[in-house]
Enzyme design. Structure first.
Site, PDB file in Angstrom:
ATOM      1  CG  ASP A 170      -0.423  -0.506   2.531  1.00 26.34           C
ATOM      2  OD1 ASP A 170       0.939  -0.444   2.573  1.00 26.34           O
ATOM      3  OD2 ASP A 170      -1.070  -0.860   3.433  1.00 26.34           O
ATOM      4  CG  ASN A 204      -9.069  -0.864  12.122  1.00 28.89           C
ATOM      5  OD1 ASN A 204      -7.983  -1.801  11.649  1.00 28.89           O
ATOM      6  ND2 ASN A 204      -9.570   0.181  11.402  1.00 28.89           N
ATOM      7  CG  HIS A 206      -5.917  -1.845   8.973  1.00 32.73           C
ATOM      8  ND1 HIS A 206      -6.017  -0.699   9.327  1.00 32.73           N
ATOM      9  CD2 HIS A 206      -4.869  -2.216   9.168  1.00 32.73           C
ATOM     10  CE1 HIS A 206      -4.974   0.036   9.392  1.00 32.73           C
ATOM     11  NE2 HIS A 206      -3.989  -1.058   9.566  1.00 32.73           N
ATOM     12  CD  GLU A 237      -8.914   1.351   7.873  1.00 32.84           C
ATOM     13  OE1 GLU A 237      -8.804   0.349   8.665  1.00 32.84           O
ATOM     14  OE2 GLU A 237      -8.282   2.492   7.991  1.00 32.84           O
TER      15      GLU A 237
HETATM   16  C1  F6R Z   1       1.280  -1.447   6.170  1.00 28.40           C
HETATM   17  C2  F6R Z   1      -0.026  -1.967   6.188  1.00 28.40           C
HETATM   18  C3  F6R Z   1      -0.918  -2.048   7.507  1.00 28.40           C
HETATM   19  C4  F6R Z   1       0.099  -2.021   8.754  1.00 28.40           C
HETATM   20  C5  F6R Z   1      -0.867  -2.049   9.766  1.00 28.40           C
HETATM   21  C6  F6R Z   1       0.085  -2.362  11.143  1.00 28.40           C
HETATM   22  O1  F6R Z   1       2.060  -1.500   4.773  1.00 28.40           O
HETATM   23  O2  F6R Z   1      -0.439  -2.336   5.495  1.00 28.40           O
HETATM   24  O3  F6R Z   1      -1.902  -2.777   7.355  1.00 28.40           O
HETATM   25  O4  F6R Z   1       0.650  -3.736   8.739  1.00 28.40           O
HETATM   26  O5  F6R Z   1      -1.337  -0.950  10.191  1.00 28.40           O
HETATM   27  O6  F6R Z   1       1.050  -1.292  11.500  1.00 28.40           O
HETATM   28  P1  F6R Z   1       2.104  -1.278  12.393  1.00 28.40           P
HETATM   29  O7  F6R Z   1       3.158  -2.402  11.968  1.00 28.40           O
HETATM   30  O8  F6R Z   1       2.717   0.048  12.462  1.00 28.40           O
HETATM   31  O9  F6R Z   1       1.529  -1.345  13.696  1.00 28.40           O
END
Ligand code: F6R
Length: 250
Positions: free
Chosen positions: A67, A136, A138, A143
């Protein structure tokens, strides 16, 4: 689902890097799907260490990132493209042409998304996808309530995600409100998936991912339908899980 509970962040990073190394040794031109965020940083450091010790060769590896924030160019220090070059790509022998990142400042989103999907297909699909997880539930930036058959697409970030990610920015206002992400459909087509999580903050999301009925309210529950998923979590993230036959303790 294979669930590995390890003692801490370092062990999680080490185990994940080992699985990636095995994949690359098994298939030199593996196609990897990569995540950003805090969670995989230790794993990337471990991959760099393996490369420096001569244990790993990335010269034929192909990567696709999950992403990118919409509105941030690769020069922006908070963009995921910038992050990847800084944290991993510039330290290993990946070929520039084998690195695929979504363009956060594209003028034509539909085209960008379609081309990304086509490129993944042209490269034979993703062999191993690395995922973190949002508080959450995701995965990527898919989301809650996003349909499970989505392909790469533009999404609105939830207030919760914007707040969680504001730790990397000067303030919440600076966090982009949209992102381009591989869809759940894209992620589910990967041949293998590794999901990483550490820390108390992820406890609920992990418990739901593993135990809750499959629901778009918790996007990561879709992983229950995938045949080759390994979840590697530290003790803190696993504290709501009951130990049963599915769970390994390392
Ligand atoms: C990042 C991504 C997100 C993160 C998630 C956890 O490329 O796709 O889904 O993996 O938000 O983020 P952290 O590791 O910072 O807690």
């Amino acid at each position: 689902m294979r669930i590995m509970i390890v003692k801490n962040y370092n062990e999680m990073s080490y185990q994940a890097a080992q699985l990636i190394a095995d994949q690359i040794i098994y298939k030199k031109n593996s196609v990897l799907g990569l995540a950003t965020g805090s969670t995989p940083i230790g794993m990337y450091k471990e991959l760099i260490r393996k490369f420096q010790k001569g244990e790993l060769d990335f010269s034929q590896v192909v990567t696709f990132n999950l992403d990118e924030y919409y509105g941030l160019s690769i020069e922006h220090p908070q963009s995921y493209g910038f992050f990847m070059w800084n944290i991993l790509f510039r330290h290993i022998n990946l070929k520039r042409e084998n690195v695929h990142l979504l363009n956060g400042v594209t003028k034509n989103i539909d085209n960008e998304c379609r081309q990304y999907e086509d490129l993944i297909q042209k490269n034979g699909g993703i062999d191993l996808q690395i995922l973190g997880i949002g508080d959450n539930g995701h995965i990527g930036f898919n989301e809650p309530d996003i349909s499970f058959d989505t392909q790469t697409h533009l999404v609105n970030l939830t207030t919760k995600t914007i707040r969680a990610n504001s730790r990397f920015f000067n303030n919440t206002q600076e966090v982009p409100k949209q992102a381009i992400t591989m869809g759940i459909g894209t992620i589910m087509r990967a041949k293998k998936i590794i999901l990483l999580a550490n820390g108390k903050r992820k406890t609920k999301a992990i418990e739901r991912t593993i135990n809750s009925p499959i629901t778009t309210k918790v996007p990561a529950t879709v992983l229950q339908l995938h045949k080759e998923v390994t979840i590697i979590i530290d003790k803190a993230a696993s504290s709501l899980l009951a130990s049963d036959g599915n769970i390994f303790f390392n």
